[in-house]
Design a protein around this motif. Structure first.
Motif, PDB file in Angstrom:
ATOM      1  N   ALA A 166       0.833  -1.209   0.000  1.00 21.28           N
ATOM      2  CA  ALA A 166       0.000   0.000   0.000  1.00 21.28           C
ATOM      3  C   ALA A 166       0.865   1.255   0.000  1.00 21.28           C
ATOM      4  CB  ALA A 166      -0.922  -0.014   1.220  1.00 21.28           C
ATOM      5  N   LYS A 167       1.907   1.270   0.831  1.00 22.88           N
ATOM      6  CA  LYS A 167       2.809   2.424   0.874  1.00 22.88           C
ATOM      7  C   LYS A 167       3.553   2.577  -0.456  1.00 22.88           C
ATOM      8  CE  LYS A 167       3.712   2.354   5.870  1.00 22.88           C
ATOM      9  NZ  LYS A 167       4.743   2.109   6.916  1.00 22.88           N
ATOM     10  N   ALA A 168       3.963   1.459  -1.014  1.00 22.30           N
ATOM     11  CA  ALA A 168       4.682   1.498  -2.293  1.00 22.30           C
ATOM     12  C   ALA A 168       3.786   2.038  -3.398  1.00 22.30           C
ATOM     13  CB  ALA A 168       5.181   0.100  -2.644  1.00 22.30           C
ATOM     14  N   PHE A 169       2.541   1.579  -3.426  1.00 20.45           N
ATOM     15  CA  PHE A 169       1.602   2.043  -4.451  1.00 20.45           C
ATOM     16  C   PHE A 169       1.359   3.545  -4.312  1.00 20.45           C
ATOM     17  CE2 PHE A 169      -2.618   2.787  -6.263  1.00 20.45           C
ATOM     18  CZ  PHE A 169      -2.472   2.187  -7.507  1.00 20.45           C
ATOM     19  N   ALA A 170       1.258   4.020  -3.076  1.00 19.62           N
ATOM     20  CA  ALA A 170       1.013   5.444  -2.841  1.00 19.62           C
ATOM     21  C   ALA A 170       2.176   6.304  -3.318  1.00 19.62           C
ATOM     22  CB  ALA A 170       0.765   5.687  -1.355  1.00 19.62           C
ATOM     23  N   GLN A 171       3.373   5.719  -3.401  1.00 18.77           N
ATOM     24  CA  GLN A 171       4.551   6.497  -3.795  1.00 18.77           C
ATOM     25  C   GLN A 171       4.855   6.401  -5.284  1.00 18.77           C
ATOM     26  OE1 GLN A 171       7.831   5.848  -1.121  1.00 18.77           O
ATOM     27  NE2 GLN A 171       9.062   7.512  -2.000  1.00 18.77           N
ATOM     28  N   LEU A 172       4.054   5.675  -6.034  1.00 15.61           N
ATOM     29  CA  LEU A 172       4.309   5.549  -7.474  1.00 15.61           C
ATOM     30  C   LEU A 172       4.240   6.883  -8.204  1.00 15.61           C
ATOM     31  CD1 LEU A 172       2.420   2.267  -8.492  1.00 15.61           C
ATOM     32  CD2 LEU A 172       4.891   2.616  -8.272  1.00 15.61           C
ATOM     33  N   ALA A 188       9.845  -1.087  -4.291  1.00 15.87           N
ATOM     34  CA  ALA A 188       9.487  -0.148  -3.224  1.00 15.87           C
ATOM     35  C   ALA A 188       8.932  -0.893  -2.012  1.00 15.87           C
ATOM     36  CB  ALA A 188       8.466   0.863  -3.744  1.00 15.87           C
ATOM     37  N   ALA A 189       8.074  -1.881  -2.249  1.00 19.78           N
ATOM     38  CA  ALA A 189       7.507  -2.658  -1.149  1.00 19.78           C
ATOM     39  C   ALA A 189       8.594  -3.465  -0.435  1.00 19.78           C
ATOM     40  CB  ALA A 189       6.416  -3.587  -1.666  1.00 19.78           C
ATOM     41  N   GLY A 190       9.520  -4.038  -1.197  1.00 15.70           N
ATOM     42  CA  GLY A 190      10.630  -4.777  -0.597  1.00 15.70           C
ATOM     43  C   GLY A 190      11.483  -3.886   0.279  1.00 15.70           C
ATOM     44  N   THR A 191      11.651  -2.630  -0.131  1.00 12.26           N
ATOM     45  CA  THR A 191      12.403  -1.671   0.680  1.00 12.26           C
ATOM     46  C   THR A 191      11.718  -1.448   2.020  1.00 12.26           C
ATOM     47  OG1 THR A 191      13.192  -0.577  -1.325  1.00 12.26           O
ATOM     48  CG2 THR A 191      13.346   0.667   0.729  1.00 12.26           C
ATOM     49  N   HIS A 192      10.404  -1.325   2.005  1.00 11.86           N
ATOM     50  CA  HIS A 192       9.659  -1.160   3.268  1.00 11.86           C
ATOM     51  C   HIS A 192       9.851  -2.370   4.181  1.00 11.86           C
ATOM     52  CE1 HIS A 192       7.518   2.601   2.708  1.00 11.86           C
ATOM     53  NE2 HIS A 192       7.228   2.253   1.461  1.00 11.86           N
ATOM     54  N   ALA A 204      16.253   4.667  -2.701  1.00  7.93           N
ATOM     55  CA  ALA A 204      16.584   5.977  -2.140  1.00  7.93           C
ATOM     56  C   ALA A 204      15.337   6.836  -1.970  1.00  7.93           C
ATOM     57  CB  ALA A 204      17.602   6.681  -3.026  1.00  7.93           C
ATOM     58  N   ALA A 205      14.398   6.757  -2.920  1.00  9.95           N
ATOM     59  CA  ALA A 205      13.160   7.540  -2.817  1.00  9.95           C
ATOM     60  C   ALA A 205      12.329   7.099  -1.620  1.00  9.95           C
ATOM     61  CB  ALA A 205      12.348   7.398  -4.102  1.00  9.95           C
ATOM     62  N   VAL A 206      12.240   5.786  -1.393  1.00 15.46           N
ATOM     63  CA  VAL A 206      11.491   5.269  -0.237  1.00 15.46           C
ATOM     64  C   VAL A 206      12.196   5.649   1.063  1.00 15.46           C
ATOM     65  CG1 VAL A 206      10.675   3.175   0.923  1.00 15.46           C
ATOM     66  CG2 VAL A 206      10.508   3.375  -1.566  1.00 15.46           C
ATOM     67  N   GLU A 207      13.526   5.533   1.078  1.00 17.11           N
ATOM     68  CA  GLU A 207      14.293   5.901   2.277  1.00 17.11           C
ATOM     69  C   GLU A 207      14.065   7.370   2.635  1.00 17.11           C
ATOM     70  OE1 GLU A 207      18.172   2.928   1.755  1.00 17.11           O
ATOM     71  OE2 GLU A 207      18.229   5.003   1.020  1.00 17.11           O
ATOM     72  N   ALA A 208      14.163   8.233   1.633  1.00 19.58           N
ATOM     73  CA  ALA A 208      14.045   9.672   1.885  1.00 19.58           C
ATOM     74  C   ALA A 208      12.673  10.047   2.428  1.00 19.58           C
ATOM     75  CB  ALA A 208      14.338  10.440   0.604  1.00 19.58           C
ATOM     76  N   PRO A 224      14.178   8.525   6.903  1.00 20.75           N
ATOM     77  CA  PRO A 224      15.290   9.476   6.731  1.00 20.75           C
ATOM     78  C   PRO A 224      16.522   9.139   7.569  1.00 20.75           C
ATOM     79  CG  PRO A 224      13.462  10.451   7.967  1.00 20.75           C
ATOM     80  CD  PRO A 224      12.953   9.174   7.395  1.00 20.75           C
ATOM     81  N   ALA A 225      16.335   8.580   8.752  1.00 23.60           N
ATOM     82  CA  ALA A 225      17.489   8.236   9.596  1.00 23.60           C
ATOM     83  C   ALA A 225      18.338   7.145   8.938  1.00 23.60           C
ATOM     84  CB  ALA A 225      17.016   7.772  10.972  1.00 23.60           C
ATOM     85  N   LEU A 226      17.685   6.151   8.342  1.00 26.83           N
ATOM     86  CA  LEU A 226      18.411   5.075   7.669  1.00 26.83           C
ATOM     87  C   LEU A 226      18.998   5.540   6.342  1.00 26.83           C
ATOM     88  CD1 LEU A 226      15.999   2.068   8.335  1.00 26.83           C
ATOM     89  CD2 LEU A 226      18.257   2.429   9.334  1.00 26.83           C
ATOM     90  N   ALA A 227      18.355   6.516   5.724  1.00 20.68           N
ATOM     91  CA  ALA A 227      18.862   7.026   4.441  1.00 20.68           C
ATOM     92  C   ALA A 227      20.263   7.604   4.599  1.00 20.68           C
ATOM     93  CB  ALA A 227      17.915   8.083   3.886  1.00 20.68           C
TER      94      ALA A 227
END
Length: 232
Positions: free
Chosen positions: A9-15, A215-219, A93-97, A101-104
Motif C-alpha cells: 500500500a505504501k509502495a503504491f502510494a509512492q508511485l 518499493a515494497a521490498g524496501t519497506h 533511495a526515494a522510499v528511504e528519503a 530518513p534516519a536510515l537514508a
C-alpha cells in the motif's frame, strides 16, 4: 504477514513520486525496447531460414506474431527484473528519503559495476531455477493448473529475494553474506514475490509490478532495520 499488504500500500502510494516515475519510465522503455529488438531479430532470422528452404519469407511475419508474444509471456519477469536492477538504487533511495530518513543517511549507494554484477547474477538465477522447474511442470501438465503453480512458487521465491536485496545491499556492506542476513522474513519475502509474480502476468499491471515490488521490498527491509536499531 500483515507487513506485506502495508508495504504494498505504501509502495503504491509512492508511485506518483517524480523519482519513482523516472525509474518506471526508464525500466518500461528499456524492457519494451529489448522485446522490440527480440521481435525484429526473430522476424529477420526466421525470414532468412524460411527463404533458404525456398518458401515465401512472409511466413516469418506470421511465425513472429506467434513466437514473440509467447517469448514475452515466458521471459517478461526475468528481463524486467534484470533491467530494474540498474535503477533499483533510485527506487530504494526515494522510499528511504520519504519514510526512513534516519536510515537514508547510513545507506551506501551501489556502484555501477556492482549493480551490473547483481543484475547478471539475478538473471542467471532466474533462468537457472526456471529451467530446473521445467521437468516438474512437465510432470504436472495433466493437472492443468500444476505447471502454473510450479512457476508461481519458483518465481515468488526468486522475486522475494531480489526485491528485498535491492534495499538490503545498501545497508549491509559488501560480501556474499548479505543474502543470508537479509532481515526480511522468509514468509514476507515469499508473499511479496507471489503478489508481484502474479501482477506481472496481468497486462499493463505487469509493467509497474517490478518497481512496485522494489518499493515494497524496501519497506519490508527497512521496517525490520528500524526495529532492530530501536531494540539495540
Amino acid at each position: 504477514m500483515s507487513a506485506v499488504p502495508a508495504a504494498l500500500a505504501k509502495a503504491f502510494a509512492q508511485l506518483a513520486d517524480r523519482a519513482v516515475l523516472r525509474v518506471l519510465g526508464k525500466s518500461i522503455g528499456i524492457t519494451l525496447a529489448l522485446f522490440a529488438g527480440l521481435g525484429a531479430g526473430v522476424y529477420f532470422g526466421l525470414a532468412a531460414v524460411i527463404e533458404s528452404y525456398g518458401y515465401d519469407g512472409e511466413w516469418a511475419g506470421l511465425a513472429a506474431v506467434v513466437l514473440v508474444p509467447l517469448a514475452m509471456w515466458l521471459l517478461f519477469r526475468i528481463v524486467a527484473l534484470a533491467v530494474l536492477q540498474f535503477f533499483a538504487d533510485e527506487v530504494v533511495a526515494a522510499v528511504e528519503a520519504r519514510h526512513y530518513p534516519a536510515l537514508a543517511s547510513t545507506a551506501k549507494p551501489l556502484p555501477f559495476r556492482r549493480d551490473l554484477a547483481n543484475s547478471v547474477k539475478g538473471l542467471a538465477r532466474a533462468l537457472g531455477y526456471n529451467l530446473l522447474a521445467l521437468p516438474v511442470a512437465g510432470l504436472l501438465v495433466f493437472t492443468g493448473i500444476g505447471p502454473a503453480l510450479v512457476f508461481l512458487v519458483v518465481n515468488a521465491v526468486l522475486l522475494g529475494r531480489e526485491l528485498t536485496d535491492m534495499a538490503w545491499l545498501r545497508h549491509c556492506g559488501a560480501g556474499e553474506g548479505a543474502e543470508r542476513a537479509n532481515p526480511a522474513g522468509r514468509t514476507e519475502r515469499f508473499l511479496l514475490g507471489a503478489v508481484i509474480a502474479g501482477l506481472m502476468l496481468v497486462p499493463f499491471a505487469g509493467l509497474i509490478a517490478p518497481v512496485l515490488g522494489a518499493a515494497a521490498g524496501t519497506h519490508l527491509v527497512l521496517r525490520r532495520l528500524n526495529r532492530q536499531e530501536a531494540g539495540a
